[in-house]
Scaffold this motif. Structure first.
Motif, PDB file in Angstrom:
ATOM      1  N   HIS A 129      60.459 119.854   9.362  1.00  8.82           N
ATOM      2  CA  HIS A 129      61.584 118.982   9.049  1.00  8.82           C
ATOM      3  C   HIS A 129      61.839 118.879   7.541  1.00  8.82           C
TER       4      HIS A 129
ATOM      5  N   HIS B  95      61.079 114.233  15.683  1.00 10.10           N
ATOM      6  CA  HIS B  95      62.421 114.350  16.284  1.00 10.10           C
ATOM      7  C   HIS B  95      62.687 115.795  16.742  1.00 10.10           C
ATOM      8  N   HIS B  96      61.791 116.710  16.387  1.00  8.56           N
ATOM      9  CA  HIS B  96      61.877 118.060  16.956  1.00  8.56           C
ATOM     10  C   HIS B  96      61.011 118.168  18.205  1.00  8.56           C
TER      11      HIS B  96
HETATM   12 CU    CU Z   1      64.425 117.776  11.510  1.00 16.74          CU
END
Ligand code: CU
Ligand code: HAS
Length: 567
Positions: A241, A290-291
């Protein structure tokens, strides 16, 4: 808007800042070599883009490339690694080799370190390229296990990262010496933003460093029988990220500290700009889950925490939209723009570098909104692993970042080579070609993703494709081909520029450097101090990642064998 004037007395800087700084021959060479590798990577990586896009529309060009290219996944790996990882990393290290000495008005403190970093980075690239070209590392740019690559792929990636760290150390030393020699003076924003980006990268890449050294490399060498895919995904996204902000922040360095000058404006607020960079340092790392919203091994509470932090990290981009657009407005009005929006057409759209960065910003609005959609824990379930996601990241890394880098290259390459840009009108058209191609490509990918089309899948060979997807896969192909034309035009313009006769120094573009509306010496001191921000950054990472990392490492289950050469 009226210009802000301040009546506060400006504390005098103890040492007067030289008016400008001319990069040394070594610095120019380093910038040039970094950018050369970057552009080559962009060029080679982009050859595979239209191949994939056309494949989606059932135009299969792969047989023509046999036996060079063995599979769709080999092409996709080349595309992802070269365009997302190599083009960006080398361009960024090259760009910062220019911004840091220029902004600090002093040479690189340890140029040998920067050379060493560049050499290690390039050796790493070559080492990783060989197994990819031999179809021994068709593991995509995320290299998730249990897909297993030849060990040289992991060694190569490690060297690229270590090389970029070493170049970073060269930057830190230069910056540190400047700080020592200039107590009480606000660090120039251009240098501060660049160094914050490198520190962010240094912290972020610890994730893949641990992943490769403790799991993937020993596993690919046969020293470990299996690995833990869940743990590796967690390590990967620890890096993956913040990686996107490592790509984005150099574009922001240009949008804040260069673009206002290029449009005859001024930076609207030095303080807001600094605040945005610090917030990126503080917030970029601890939200990788969030992945992993669909990963069964991560408890929902931690996914919620990372979702909230993801919304938080969108804030400095919103701040950026406000500050950069306000700065552009100052420029547009200074150029005679009137009325509420009259300043927009008054901007110098015919200057390739400006045109590209404005188009990059416009596309980033769309990409940013898509990012906020992705961030939602429950809406993500609709889009995850669909073509929506490549739609999102082509608007971000392939537009906000890549179009900005192309725009920067249009003054930077002439500057370091002592040439003038070849065919500036064509360069402007090149930006519009990219813009239109990307609008078509990204719209199609988002739409077909919402209809359920999976990402990373050769849809042209899939028997299940419903008729409703076909207009969008067709448009994906059209967009992909237009983007390819855009890349070729860019590479040709840069190549011909470099091959031109040297120009008279007065014609060679200078490095743009924007002034702020208010003297940076008035910016509060807490926006120029490293210690509190670094402490807060490490603390937040420990809070948001620590317990899960400890848990996943303590419960590590190295059971997964490697899958390789299955394509
Ligand atoms: Cu990300
Ligand atoms: Fe993302 C997936 C969430 C930003 C890249 N992202 C990806 C992947 C990539 C990527 C590569 O939460 C795929 C990874 C993979 O292979 O699986 N992303 C976000 C959020 C943001 C965001 C909330 N992403 C980026 C940026 C990227 C990037 C930047 C690259 C550079 N992303 C996600 C999520 C996923 C994801 C989930 C996982 C999806 C899944 O399920 O797999 C935010 O940071 C965005 C905030 C941005 C804004 C826009 C501000 C607008 C500005 C423009 C100003 C305009 C100007 C021009 C200056 C709020 C700053 C003015 C012009 C005039 C003419 C006036």
């Amino acid at each position: 808007m009226t210009a802000i004037t301040s009546t506060t007395a400006v504390p005098a800087a103890p040492v007067a800042r030289p008016a400008t700084y001319a990069l040394s021959a070594t610095e120019k060479r380093l910038v040039g070599l970094n950018v050369l590798v970057a552009v080559l990577a962009l060029f080679i990586g982009s050859l595979f883009g239209p191949l994939q896009a056309l494949e989606h529309a059932r135009v299969d060009l792969y047989p023509l490339l046999q036996p060079l290219l063995k599979s769709y996944y080999q092409g996709l790996t080349l595309h992802g690694v070269l365009n997302a990882l190599v083009w960006t990393t080398f361009f960024i290290t090259g760009f910062f080799t220019l911004t840091i000495p220029f902004a600090l008005r002093r040479p690189l403190a340890a140029p040998k370190l920067n050379w060493a970093g560049f050499i290690v980075q390039t050796l790493g690239l070559l080492t990783a390229a060989v197994p990819i070209l031999l179809n021994q590392a068709s593991v995509l740019y995320t290299f998730y296990p249990p897909l297993q690559a030849h060990f040289t792929f992991y060694v190569g990636l490690t060297l690229v990262v270590v090389g970029s760290w070493i170049q970073g150390y060269g930057f830190y030393i230069t910056f540190y010496r400047w700080r020592k020699d200039n107590p009480g003076v606000r660090s120039p924003l251009m240098a501060l933003g660049s160094v914050i980006t490198m520190v962010l990268w240094q912290i972020a890449t610890l994730g893949v460093a641990v992943e490769i050294l403790t799991q993937l490399l020993p596993w690919s060498l046969g020293l470990l029988k299996g690995v833990d895919p869940q743990l590796n995904r967690t390590y990967f996204w620890f890096t993956g990220h913040p990686l996107v902000y490592f790509w984005l922040l150099p574009a922001y360095v240009s949008w804040y500290t260069m673009l206002p000058k290029q449009v005859d404006g001024k930076l609207f607020s030095d303080a807001l700009a600094r605040f945005a960079f610090w917030l990126f340092l503080f917030l970029s790392v601890p939200l990788g889950f969030h992945h992993q919203y669909v990963d069964p091994g991560v408890p929902p509470m931690w996914k919620y925490i990372h979702a909230i932090l993801t919304y938080a990290v969108a804030f400095p981009s919103m701040l950026t939209a406000f500050t950069v657009i306000a700065s552009l407005e100052v420029g547009g009005r200074a150029r005679g723009g009137k009325g509420l929006f009259g300043w927009i057409p008054a901007l110098p759209w015919r200057t390739p570098s400006v045109n590209h960065q404005l188009l990059a910003g416009i596309l980033f609005f769309l990409g940013g909104i898509g990012g906020i959609v992705n961030a939602s824990y429950n809406v993500n379930l609709v889009v995850h692993n669909t073509a929506w996601v490549p739609g999102h990241f082509h608007l971000t890394v392939a537009s906000a970042v890549t179009l900005s880098f192309m725009g920067i290259a249009y003054w930077m390459v002439p500057h370091i080579t002592g040439r003038t840009l070849w065919a500036p009108k064509l360069a402007v058209i090149q930006g519009w070609v990219w813009f239109v191609g990307m609008l078509i490509f990204a719209t199609a990918q988002h739409r077909v993703g919402l209809l359920g089309a999976p990402r990373r899948t050769p849809l042209g060979q899939a028997p299940y494709v419903p008729a409703s997807w076909q207009p969008w896969t067709f448009l994906t192909a059209i967009g992909g081909v237009i983007l390819f034309v855009g890349v070729i035009l860019f590479v040709v313009i840069i190549l011909v520029t470099v091959l031109r006769k040297p120009a008279h120094p007065s014609q060679v573009p200078a490095i743009p450097e924007a002034e702020a509306l208010q003297d940076p010496q008035l910016t509060p001191a807490w926006l120029d101090r490293w210690a509190p921000w670094l402490v807060a950054t490490v603390a937040l990472i420990l809070i948001a990642y620590g317990p899960q990392l400890i848990y996943q490492i303590a419960n590590m289950s190295n059971t997964s064998p490697g899958f390789n050469n299955i394509w």
